[in-house]
Design a protein around this motif. Structure first.
Motif, PDB file in Angstrom:
ATOM      1  N   HIS A   1       0.820  -1.196   0.000  1.00  0.00           N
ATOM      2  CA  HIS A   1       0.000   0.000   0.000  1.00  0.00           C
ATOM      3  C   HIS A   1       0.865   1.261   0.000  1.00  0.00           C
ATOM      4  N   ALA A   2       0.257   2.353  -0.441  1.00  0.00           N
ATOM      5  CA  ALA A   2       0.912   3.651  -0.491  1.00  0.00           C
ATOM      6  C   ALA A   2      -0.141   4.723  -0.296  1.00  0.00           C
ATOM      7  N   ASP A   3       0.297   5.934   0.016  1.00  0.00           N
ATOM      8  CA  ASP A   3      -0.630   7.036   0.239  1.00  0.00           C
ATOM      9  C   ASP A   3      -0.965   7.659  -1.109  1.00  0.00           C
ATOM     10  N   VAL A   4      -1.929   7.082  -1.804  1.00  0.00           N
ATOM     11  CA  VAL A   4      -2.308   7.563  -3.125  1.00  0.00           C
ATOM     12  C   VAL A   4      -3.813   7.752  -3.171  1.00  0.00           C
ATOM     13  N   SER A   5      -4.271   8.484  -4.166  1.00  0.00           N
ATOM     14  CA  SER A   5      -5.695   8.663  -4.378  1.00  0.00           C
ATOM     15  C   SER A   5      -6.109   7.883  -5.607  1.00  0.00           C
ATOM     16  N   VAL A   6      -7.178   7.098  -5.484  1.00  0.00           N
ATOM     17  CA  VAL A   6      -7.662   6.341  -6.627  1.00  0.00           C
ATOM     18  C   VAL A   6      -8.622   7.170  -7.465  1.00  0.00           C
ATOM     19  N   PHE A   7      -8.935   8.374  -7.010  1.00  0.00           N
ATOM     20  CA  PHE A   7      -9.889   9.191  -7.742  1.00  0.00           C
ATOM     21  C   PHE A   7      -9.200   9.943  -8.871  1.00  0.00           C
ATOM     22  N   LYS A   8      -8.928   9.173  -9.920  1.00  0.00           N
ATOM     23  CA  LYS A   8      -8.366   9.683 -11.159  1.00  0.00           C
ATOM     24  C   LYS A   8      -9.176   9.072 -12.296  1.00  0.00           C
ATOM     25  N   PRO A   9      -9.599   9.879 -13.277  1.00  0.00           N
ATOM     26  CA  PRO A   9     -10.431   9.345 -14.356  1.00  0.00           C
ATOM     27  C   PRO A   9      -9.767   8.148 -15.051  1.00  0.00           C
ATOM     28  N   PHE A  10     -10.569   7.140 -15.380  1.00  0.00           N
ATOM     29  CA  PHE A  10     -10.029   5.959 -16.057  1.00  0.00           C
ATOM     30  C   PHE A  10     -11.143   5.247 -16.818  1.00  0.00           C
ATOM     31  N   THR A  11     -10.733   4.397 -17.744  1.00  0.00           N
ATOM     32  CA  THR A  11     -11.620   3.444 -18.401  1.00  0.00           C
ATOM     33  C   THR A  11     -10.941   2.085 -18.352  1.00  0.00           C
ATOM     34  N   ALA A  12     -11.600   1.113 -17.757  1.00  0.00           N
ATOM     35  CA  ALA A  12     -11.039  -0.229 -17.614  1.00  0.00           C
ATOM     36  C   ALA A  12     -11.949  -1.238 -18.316  1.00  0.00           C
ATOM     37  N   SER A  13     -11.346  -2.074 -19.163  1.00  0.00           N
ATOM     38  CA  SER A  13     -12.098  -3.093 -19.898  1.00  0.00           C
ATOM     39  C   SER A  13     -11.739  -4.473 -19.368  1.00  0.00           C
ATOM     40  N   TYR A  14     -12.748  -5.329 -19.229  1.00  0.00           N
ATOM     41  CA  TYR A  14     -12.565  -6.654 -18.644  1.00  0.00           C
ATOM     42  C   TYR A  14     -13.161  -7.745 -19.532  1.00  0.00           C
ATOM     43  N   GLU A  15     -12.538  -8.907 -19.487  1.00  0.00           N
ATOM     44  CA  GLU A  15     -13.166 -10.114 -19.999  1.00  0.00           C
ATOM     45  C   GLU A  15     -14.124 -10.629 -18.934  1.00  0.00           C
ATOM     46  N   LEU A  16     -15.300 -11.003 -19.347  1.00  0.00           N
ATOM     47  CA  LEU A  16     -16.306 -11.552 -18.438  1.00  0.00           C
ATOM     48  C   LEU A  16     -16.590 -12.988 -18.829  1.00  0.00           C
TER      49      LEU A  16
ATOM     50  N   LYS B   1     -21.821 -22.628 -10.323  1.00  0.00           N
ATOM     51  CA  LYS B   1     -22.039 -21.367 -11.007  1.00  0.00           C
ATOM     52  C   LYS B   1     -21.102 -20.295 -10.446  1.00  0.00           C
ATOM     53  N   ALA B   2     -20.364 -19.654 -11.336  1.00  0.00           N
ATOM     54  CA  ALA B   2     -19.449 -18.593 -10.921  1.00  0.00           C
ATOM     55  C   ALA B   2     -19.163 -17.697 -12.115  1.00  0.00           C
ATOM     56  N   TYR B   3     -18.794 -16.449 -11.825  1.00  0.00           N
ATOM     57  CA  TYR B   3     -18.335 -15.588 -12.913  1.00  0.00           C
ATOM     58  C   TYR B   3     -17.031 -14.919 -12.520  1.00  0.00           C
ATOM     59  N   THR B   4     -16.230 -14.605 -13.543  1.00  0.00           N
ATOM     60  CA  THR B   4     -14.905 -14.030 -13.332  1.00  0.00           C
ATOM     61  C   THR B   4     -14.684 -12.850 -14.257  1.00  0.00           C
ATOM     62  N   LEU B   5     -14.103 -11.782 -13.722  1.00  0.00           N
ATOM     63  CA  LEU B   5     -13.658 -10.637 -14.513  1.00  0.00           C
ATOM     64  C   LEU B   5     -12.139 -10.617 -14.514  1.00  0.00           C
ATOM     65  N   LEU B   6     -11.549 -10.363 -15.686  1.00  0.00           N
ATOM     66  CA  LEU B   6     -10.099 -10.202 -15.799  1.00  0.00           C
ATOM     67  C   LEU B   6      -9.793  -8.948 -16.610  1.00  0.00           C
ATOM     68  N   LEU B   7      -8.941  -8.102 -16.064  1.00  0.00           N
ATOM     69  CA  LEU B   7      -8.627  -6.828 -16.713  1.00  0.00           C
ATOM     70  C   LEU B   7      -7.809  -7.049 -17.978  1.00  0.00           C
ATOM     71  N   LYS B   8      -8.258  -6.458 -19.083  1.00  0.00           N
ATOM     72  CA  LYS B   8      -7.527  -6.600 -20.350  1.00  0.00           C
ATOM     73  C   LYS B   8      -6.995  -5.285 -20.880  1.00  0.00           C
ATOM     74  N   GLU B   9      -7.560  -4.147 -20.432  1.00  0.00           N
ATOM     75  CA  GLU B   9      -7.082  -2.850 -20.912  1.00  0.00           C
ATOM     76  C   GLU B   9      -7.425  -1.771 -19.908  1.00  0.00           C
ATOM     77  N   LEU B  10      -6.512  -0.818 -19.696  1.00  0.00           N
ATOM     78  CA  LEU B  10      -6.716   0.268 -18.759  1.00  0.00           C
ATOM     79  C   LEU B  10      -6.176   1.551 -19.362  1.00  0.00           C
ATOM     80  N   ASN B  11      -7.031   2.583 -19.398  1.00  0.00           N
ATOM     81  CA  ASN B  11      -6.652   3.880 -19.949  1.00  0.00           C
ATOM     82  C   ASN B  11      -6.994   4.987 -18.977  1.00  0.00           C
ATOM     83  N   SER B  12      -6.091   5.966 -18.861  1.00  0.00           N
ATOM     84  CA  SER B  12      -6.358   7.172 -18.070  1.00  0.00           C
ATOM     85  C   SER B  12      -7.036   8.191 -18.971  1.00  0.00           C
TER      86      SER B  12
END
Length: 238
Positions: free
Chosen positions: A24-39, A226-237
């Motif tokens: 962990h670090a002292d950072v803010s997660v409130f930064k605009p982003f677009t994240a795409s996931y495989e479902l 029954k289960a579902y999984t998300l995996l991150l495939k792309e992340l843009n600021s």
């Protein structure tokens, strides 16, 4: 494009450095982003689709967080409009839209913090309830969880306006793990949702500190088969 497939199990790695170095670090997660996931949904058949999570900042310094999930047979859209003042997250409006095999359900929740009231309009049947400062909507708590995790917290409890009542959502840090996803291999902090001992549902979320504590993987088990999984495939600021 959607596909029917079986997912090959991921190879998870670990190292002595990873186990002994704080993430962990002292950072803010409130930064605009677009994240795409495989479902991927694993059930009697394996159905795949896509999920997009997006955080945007408005000209009035409020924020909008959206989650859109689409598969062959269903779609879910959620949007939270909220205020963030570096100390507290206050939802303003929450939108929910779901379509499963053509059957639709919509809901709108408005927060009135001057009077500590919430108005919920579900399929054109409005109701109201009292709330106290700190109550979240059904996705705003996710941004708050990321922020508190980045500050080094290890347990999290949120009061959430859900289904006409206040529900308590509890989470706790469950370990560290290296996760392989389409976006790459990252060291992560694994968080699990704390449920009643007899609940068949299990939820695990993996956050990547190197990606501003973005969710890189999420797995929810509904039942044994029954289960579902998300995996991150792309992340843009943005």
């Amino acid at each position: 494009m959607f596909r029917i497939s079986l997912r090959t199990p991921l190879i998870l790695l670990a190292s002595l450095f990873f186990l002994t170095t704080p993430l962990h670090a002292d950072v803010s997660v409130f930064k605009p982003f677009t994240a795409s996931y495989e479902l991927d949904w694993d059930g009697p058949i394996s159905v795949s689709g896509d999920t997009i999570r997006q955080l945007k900042k408005s000209s009035d310094d409020s924020w909008t967080f959206e989650s859109k999930a689409n598969s062959m047979f269903a779609s879910i859209f959620e949007k939270s409009h909220f205020q963030w003042n570096n100390k507290a997250l206050s939802p303003i409006h929450y939108t929910f839209k779901r379509s499963v095999f053509g059957k639709k359900r919509n809901a709108e929740i408005s927060f009135d913090w001057e009077n500590n009231r919430v108005t919920n309009e579900v399929d054109d049947k409005p109701w109201q309830m009292d709330v106290t400062p700190g109550v979240q909507d059904k996705i705003s708590y996710q941004m708050l969880l990321q922020q508190e995790l980045a500050k080094g917290e290890t347990s999290f409890t949120y009061q959430v306006a859900d289904g006409g009542i206040l529900k308590e959502y509890k989470f706790q840090v469950d370990g560290q793990e290296v996760i392989e996803a389409p976006i790459g291999i990252y060291k992560t902090i694994r968080v699990k949702r704390v449920r009643e001992a007899n609940s068949p549902r299990q939820t695990y979320i993996w956050f990547a500190p190197e990606l501003n504590y973005q969710i890189i993987k999420l797995k929810q088990i509904e039942k044994k088969d029954k289960a579902y999984t998300l995996l991150l495939k792309e992340l843009n600021s943005n």
